[in-house]
Each structure stands twice: as structure tokens, then as C-alpha cells.
Enzyme design. Structure first.
Site, mmCIF file in Angstrom:
data_model
loop_
_atom_site.group_PDB
_atom_site.id
_atom_site.type_symbol
_atom_site.label_atom_id
_atom_site.label_comp_id
_atom_site.label_asym_id
_atom_site.label_seq_id
_atom_site.Cartn_x
_atom_site.Cartn_y
_atom_site.Cartn_z
ATOM 1 N N PRO A 98 21.805 53.583 68.892
ATOM 2 C CA PRO A 98 21.441 54.083 67.555
ATOM 3 C C PRO A 98 22.217 55.330 67.154
ATOM 4 O O PRO A 98 22.212 55.719 65.996
ATOM 5 C CB PRO A 98 19.939 54.381 67.669
ATOM 6 C CG PRO A 98 19.543 54.154 69.071
ATOM 7 C CD PRO A 98 20.672 53.552 69.826
ATOM 8 N N GLU A 125 15.616 54.950 77.891
ATOM 9 C CA GLU A 125 16.042 56.146 77.165
ATOM 10 C C GLU A 125 17.558 56.196 76.991
ATOM 11 O O GLU A 125 18.070 57.059 76.301
ATOM 12 C CB GLU A 125 15.562 57.412 77.885
ATOM 13 C CG GLU A 125 14.046 57.556 77.924
ATOM 14 C CD GLU A 125 13.381 57.372 76.561
ATOM 15 O OE1 GLU A 125 13.797 58.054 75.617
ATOM 16 O OE2 GLU A 125 12.450 56.551 76.453
ATOM 17 N N ARG A 162 32.953 35.444 63.879
ATOM 18 C CA ARG A 162 33.195 34.623 62.686
ATOM 19 C C ARG A 162 34.479 35.013 61.958
ATOM 20 O O ARG A 162 34.966 34.254 61.116
ATOM 21 C CB ARG A 162 31.989 34.612 61.740
ATOM 22 C CG ARG A 162 31.790 35.822 60.898
ATOM 23 C CD ARG A 162 30.563 35.667 60.011
ATOM 24 N NE ARG A 162 30.779 34.876 58.808
ATOM 25 C CZ ARG A 162 31.450 35.290 57.740
ATOM 26 N NH1 ARG A 162 32.024 36.471 57.729
ATOM 27 N NH2 ARG A 162 31.570 34.524 56.679
ATOM 28 N N ASP A 177 33.626 36.807 51.035
ATOM 29 C CA ASP A 177 32.437 37.459 51.585
ATOM 30 C C ASP A 177 32.033 38.685 50.802
ATOM 31 O O ASP A 177 32.869 39.457 50.381
ATOM 32 C CB ASP A 177 32.703 37.959 53.024
ATOM 33 C CG ASP A 177 32.528 36.876 54.046
ATOM 34 O OD1 ASP A 177 31.932 35.851 53.710
ATOM 35 O OD2 ASP A 177 32.999 37.077 55.175
HETATM 36 CL CL1 6GU Z 1 22.737 49.619 68.785
HETATM 37 N N1 6GU Z 1 20.291 50.119 69.667
HETATM 38 C C1 6GU Z 1 18.988 50.404 69.488
HETATM 39 N N2 6GU Z 1 18.206 50.553 70.556
HETATM 40 N N3 6GU Z 1 18.449 50.574 68.300
HETATM 41 C C2 6GU Z 1 19.259 50.433 67.238
HETATM 42 C C3 6GU Z 1 20.621 50.130 67.351
HETATM 43 C C4 6GU Z 1 21.124 49.988 68.606
HETATM 44 N N4 6GU Z 1 21.156 50.047 66.125
HETATM 45 C C5 6GU Z 1 20.153 50.295 65.287
HETATM 46 N N5 6GU Z 1 19.015 50.533 65.948
#
Ligand code: 6GU
Length: 235
Positions: A98, A125, A162, A177
């Protein structure tokens, strides 16, 4: 030397079974069957240095909640997978997190020209920070929290595979697209011509190709203005 683009994609995960459906069905499954992509999913536990329990995580130094993936199993996985390639070919290592760069169509194109991608899925974590020196890119799929990197890795794999020539049969559906053309897609209609009193726009039945093209472009802009005006703003 000019790269031929993406040929191989490896995914390292604690839950390899999660990938069975999404990456075996539909266009991605077909692409694998047709040899357009060599896609391999690996279980991180197979690379554990803990022979007995195949444990890959441990408690965080400094305390706090959750578990952290130890660096050694990840190091071993990267080393073993890298060794299955040729001397000249090295995987571009991506960590799904994230904290990563937000995945966009533009970024997907940048990755789709690399010959070999290796995707690491985080869990708990996260990974011990010391393994980050072996990671080339960190990628997130959006500003929301998921339980792990598996779903993001599937999204990532789908969007880059793709783009490999031949995976999507009609090249036109790639260039048209959304996000690539700069607008969202125009509306589509199929038979019947009248469905529950609703008619298909007359221009589409006219056989007049230029008029149809003009109408579609106009519709695409109108749809974008209504649903995603931010896409039309100058950046
Ligand atoms: Cl790549 N991992 C996690 N755990 N949560 C996320 C993410 C990745 N991308 C958005 N939320």
C-alpha cells in the site's frame, strides 16, 4: 538490443492457491496455454530457512502488533528464481504494498515492456526493511487497505499480461481502452434493435462508418465529462 516485451512473470506468495482461478481462466489462462506468457506462482514457504516448520515470519523488533516476514526466505526465493533465468536476463522485482506507486495504465505499459517481472506479495505487517535493497519498485493498486498483496498481484498480472501483443485478439480494443485514449469508452449495443421499447441509436444502424466514428468519439467525450471529468483536465 530491442526488448520483445514481457515474456515471464513470477509471483512469490504465502498463499499460492489464491491465484489458481483468476490467472487460469479467461484471456490470461488462454495466454498461458498459448505460450504468450510464462507465468509461475511460488510458495514463499518453499524457500524458508526453517527446515522443520517452514516458518517465514517472526515478531517485530521493538514490539507492536503482528508479524514481519523475515528477509532470508525472500532472499532465497529471489535468488532461486533468478537462477532459473539466463545470465543476461534479470527479473525486475516488484513489491506489492500500500506504500507503493499507484498503478495506472501508464505504469502498466512501462512494466509490460520489461522482459521479466517478479512480484512479491507482502502479508502481515510487511517485509523486513532490509530486503528492500533487492526490490526495484513498490506498487499499490489504490488507497484502501487489503489483507495482503495477493489480490493486488492478480490485478497487476492481469493488466500487464493483457498488454502483451496477441493476448487481446483485436489490437483495436487496446488502443481504444479507457485511460489510454484519454477518454472513457463509448456506449455499446447489440441485438435486438428494439429491446423492451428501448431503441439502438439510429446512427449505429446506418452503415455510415464516418458518422458512426464521429458519434462514438462524441459519446466518449460526453461520458467522460459526466462520469470522470478529472480525466479531461490538463495536468
Ligand atoms: Cl499492494 N497491498 C495491500 N495489502 N493493500 C493494498 C495494496 C497492496 N494496494 C492497495 N491496498
Amino acid at each position: 538490443m530491442k526488448s520483445k516485451g514481457l515474456e515471464r512473470l513470477d509471483i512469490v506468495s504465502l498463499f499460492p492457491g489464491m491465484f489458481d482461478g483468476p490467472l487460469s481462466e479467461s484471456l490470461i489462462g488462454k495466454a498461458r496455454e498459448r505460450g504468450l506468457i510464462d507465468l509461475r506462482v511460488h510458495n514463499l514457504r518453499d524457500f524458508s530457512d526453517d527446515r522443520k516448520h517452514r516458518k517465514v515470519d517472526d515478531r517485530p523488533y521493538g514490539g507492536g502488533p503482528g508479524m514481519v516476514i523475515r528477509p532470508e526466505p525472500v532472499y532465497r526465493a529471489l535468488k532461486a528464481i533468478r537462477a532459473t533465468g539466463t545470465k543476461r536476463l534479470k527479473p525486475h522485482v516488484i513489491f506489492m504494498s500500500p506504500q507503493g506507486r499507484l498503478l495506472t495504465q501508464k505504469i502498466a505499459h512501462d512494466f509490460a515492456v520489461k522482459p521479466w517481472l517478479l512480484v512479491l506479495c507482502g502479508h502481515y505487517e510487511g517485509l523486513d526493511e532490509r530486503i528492500m535493497s533487492l526490490v526495484d519498485d513498490e506498487v499499490s493498486i489504490g488507497d484502501y487497505v487489503l489483507t495482503g498483496g495477493e489480490l493486488p498481484a492478480m490485478v497487476f498480472a492481469d493488466t500487464v499480461v493483457r498488454l502483451i501483443p496477441g493476448v487481446v485478439k483485436e489490437a483495436g480494443s487496446i488502443t481504444r481502452d479507457s485511460f489510454q485514449s484519454g477518454t472513457l469508452d463509448y456506449p455499446h449495443y447489440t441485438r435486438p434493435a428494439i429491446w423492451r421499447k428501448k431503441k439502438v441509436p439510429a446512427v449505429l444502424m446506418s452503415g455510415h462508418h464516418e458518422a458512426i466514428e464521429f458519434w462514438r468519439q462524441q459519446q466518449a467525450v460526453a461520458v467522460t465529462l459526466r462520469k470522470r471529468p478529472d480525466l479531461l483536465e490538463e495536468k
